[in-house]
Design an enzyme around this catalytic site. Structure first.
Site, PDB file in Angstrom:
ATOM      1  N   CYS A  54       0.845  -1.210   0.000  1.00 35.45           N
ATOM      2  CA  CYS A  54       0.000   0.000   0.000  1.00 35.45           C
ATOM      3  C   CYS A  54       0.871   1.247   0.000  1.00 35.45           C
ATOM      4  O   CYS A  54       1.767   1.389   0.830  1.00 35.45           O
ATOM      5  CB  CYS A  54      -0.901  -0.006   1.232  1.00 35.45           C
ATOM      6  N   CYS A  57       0.477   3.271   3.554  1.00 32.89           N
ATOM      7  CA  CYS A  57       0.854   2.730   4.871  1.00 32.89           C
ATOM      8  C   CYS A  57       2.187   3.338   5.333  1.00 32.89           C
ATOM      9  O   CYS A  57       3.037   3.700   4.505  1.00 32.89           O
ATOM     10  CB  CYS A  57       0.980   1.205   4.805  1.00 32.89           C
ATOM     11  N   HIS A 117      -4.219   0.271   7.983  1.00 35.97           N
ATOM     12  CA  HIS A 117      -4.727   0.063   6.638  1.00 35.97           C
ATOM     13  C   HIS A 117      -6.184  -0.423   6.637  1.00 35.97           C
ATOM     14  O   HIS A 117      -6.932  -0.166   5.701  1.00 35.97           O
ATOM     15  CB  HIS A 117      -3.832  -0.981   5.954  1.00 35.97           C
ATOM     16  N   ASN A 157     -13.339  10.500  -0.715  1.00 34.09           N
ATOM     17  CA  ASN A 157     -14.006   9.502  -1.549  1.00 34.09           C
ATOM     18  C   ASN A 157     -13.799   8.197  -0.853  1.00 34.09           C
ATOM     19  O   ASN A 157     -12.655   7.792  -0.671  1.00 34.09           O
ATOM     20  CB  ASN A 157     -13.287   9.344  -2.895  1.00 34.09           C
ATOM     21  N   SER A 165      -9.179   4.793  -4.932  1.00 30.52           N
ATOM     22  CA  SER A 165      -8.169   3.907  -5.500  1.00 30.52           C
ATOM     23  C   SER A 165      -7.527   2.992  -4.461  1.00 30.52           C
ATOM     24  O   SER A 165      -6.801   2.084  -4.826  1.00 30.52           O
ATOM     25  CB  SER A 165      -7.085   4.743  -6.178  1.00 30.52           C
ATOM     26  N   HIS A 168      -6.956   2.123   2.166  1.00 32.27           N
ATOM     27  CA  HIS A 168      -6.333   2.778   3.320  1.00 32.27           C
ATOM     28  C   HIS A 168      -7.101   4.078   3.604  1.00 32.27           C
ATOM     29  O   HIS A 168      -7.300   4.880   2.690  1.00 32.27           O
ATOM     30  CB  HIS A 168      -4.854   3.083   3.021  1.00 32.27           C
ATOM     31  N   HIS A 170      -8.244   7.538   3.878  1.00 37.43           N
ATOM     32  CA  HIS A 170      -7.615   8.798   3.484  1.00 37.43           C
ATOM     33  C   HIS A 170      -8.638   9.721   2.830  1.00 37.43           C
ATOM     34  O   HIS A 170      -9.697   9.286   2.393  1.00 37.43           O
ATOM     35  CB  HIS A 170      -6.471   8.547   2.491  1.00 37.43           C
ATOM     36  N   GLN A 172      -8.771  13.816   0.583  1.00 39.82           N
ATOM     37  CA  GLN A 172      -7.958  14.712  -0.244  1.00 39.82           C
ATOM     38  C   GLN A 172      -8.331  16.165   0.032  1.00 39.82           C
ATOM     39  O   GLN A 172      -9.428  16.458   0.516  1.00 39.82           O
ATOM     40  CB  GLN A 172      -8.196  14.418  -1.721  1.00 39.82           C
TER      41      GLN A 172
END
Ligand code: H2U
Length: 357
Positions: A54, A57, A117, A157, A165, A168, A170, A172
């Site tokens: 990943c 990570c 993760h 997202n 994508s 993990h 996250h 933006q």
């Protein structure tokens, strides 16, 4: 006036979104039609807590070769494949009425919510989510001071269904030299309302929602989650601060704590609804970084989840919705009642017999 849930709203009707100056068609009677779509049983997630492959990570190499630090809470970095690039805020080129362009510069960041993760916000504790709120706020504060930046859009997202994508956890942040058109429209509508009424649109809306109660999902002292009267997505929600606060940058420490609690409760309810890691796109709308006055601007978050009937049956905005206007069958009131009836203990914790809080 027609009140939501009255006999007048039992048949097809349109609802107005005063924040965006848009309409949604609501057809509650259509829920009775036969359903021939595919319904599957979702599998529980079996992700490892650390994935050597990943790129998000701790200590792993990213796609451009940079290595992540051994981070222990949140970690933000410049997006290696940014949609916006820093650059001079050049004057707009000559334009005509039909072929119009303007320069756009900016910066893109990625925020990892946790070193783990296998977690999502719904499975993190309130302290961990508070670190995410702090990270969002610090990023907005920092980016808003960058020369030429006029808006900072924080978003997440979540899930492959939303084009994410990597599982993990996250989000933006895209900071741009112009205010994108969705927040720009909301700011204009809030300004118009404030000039006409001398009060803020979302504050008035929130007071009415609290009075009626049937679209309120959950609340604490500082925040309220509602399925908006004008929701387009089946389980769309808005997270609205009780105090008139215009931006993440203006929240008190206590409001940040309460926000973390509210986000945990909302995302747990979402996961519990169809017993899956509930996909969505969410984002914050608040005061731009342009240094101008924005009367009536109240901070809020929007959640747009695509799922309709199960972990796999989703709504698409197609057909009439692309050519006419958005449409929904499930009313906002029914969606809110479904979300209200969910437990605030995550289903995976119940299955494991160890409630998180
Ligand atoms: P999404 O999962 O919503 O696509 O976001 C992941 C972001 O992470 C995406 O914008 C960035 C992608 O450009 N990224 C990096 O910056 N570095 C990498 O090594 C891979 C992905």
């Amino acid at each position: 006036m027609t009140t939501p849930g009255s006999p007048l709203t039992a048949g097809p009707h349109r609802r107005y979104n005063p924040l965006l100056d848009e309409w949604v068609l609501v057809s509650p009677h259509r829920l009775e039609r036969p359903w021939q779509g595919q319904v599957e049983k979702a599998q529980p997630s079996s992700l490892p807590s650390y994935d050597p492959g990943c790129y998000l990570c701790p200590e792993n190499a990213r796609a451009n070769g940079d290595r992540n630090p051994a981070y222990t809470t949140t970690y933000a970095f410049d997006n290696d494949f940014p949609a916006l690039l820093p650059g001079a805020d050049a004057p707009a080129p000559a334009r005509d009425d039909l072929f119009v362009t303007e320069p756009q510069s900016g910066r893109c960041r990625v925020v990892c919510f946790s070193p783990r993760h296998d977690l999502t916000l719904a499975q993190m504790d309130t302290a961990g989510i508070r670190s995410v709120v702090d990270s969002w706020t610090e990023e907005v504060e920092r980016l808003a001071r960058v020369d030429g930046i006029r808006y900072v859009q924080v978003f997440e997202n979540k899930g492959a269904a939303m084009g994410c994508s990597n599982p993990h956890p996250h989000g933006q942040i895209w900071a741009s030299a112009t205010v994108p058109h969705v927040p720009a429209r909301k700011l204009a509508m809030q300004r118009r309302y404030a000039e006409r009424h001398g009060r803020d649109l979302l504050g008035d809306y929130l007071a009415r929602e609290l009075e009626m109660g049937d679209r309120v999902v959950c609340r604490n002292e500082a925040w309220v989650v509602v399925v908006p009267f004008w929701a387009v997505w089946p389980f769309e929600t808005m997270v609205i601060p009780v105090r008139m606060v215009d931006d993440l940058r203006a929240l008190t420490g206590d409001e940040r704590d309460q926000l973390a609690e509210m986000l945990r409760r909302l995302t747990v309810r979402y996961d519990n609804l169809f017993q899956c890691s509930f996909p969505y796109s969410m984002g914050w709308h608040g005061r731009p970084a342009d240094g101008l006055e924005h009367p009536g601007c109240r901070l809020h978050a929007v959640y747009f989840p695509p799922l309709l009937r199960s972990a796999t049956v989703r709504k698409f905005l197609v057909g009439y919705e692309m050519t006419g206007e958005p449409q929904r069958d499930l009313t906002a009131e029914t969606a809110a009642a479904r979300l209200r009836s969910q437990s605030e203990v995550h289903y995976l914790d119940i299955l494991a017999g160890s409630p998180a809080e």
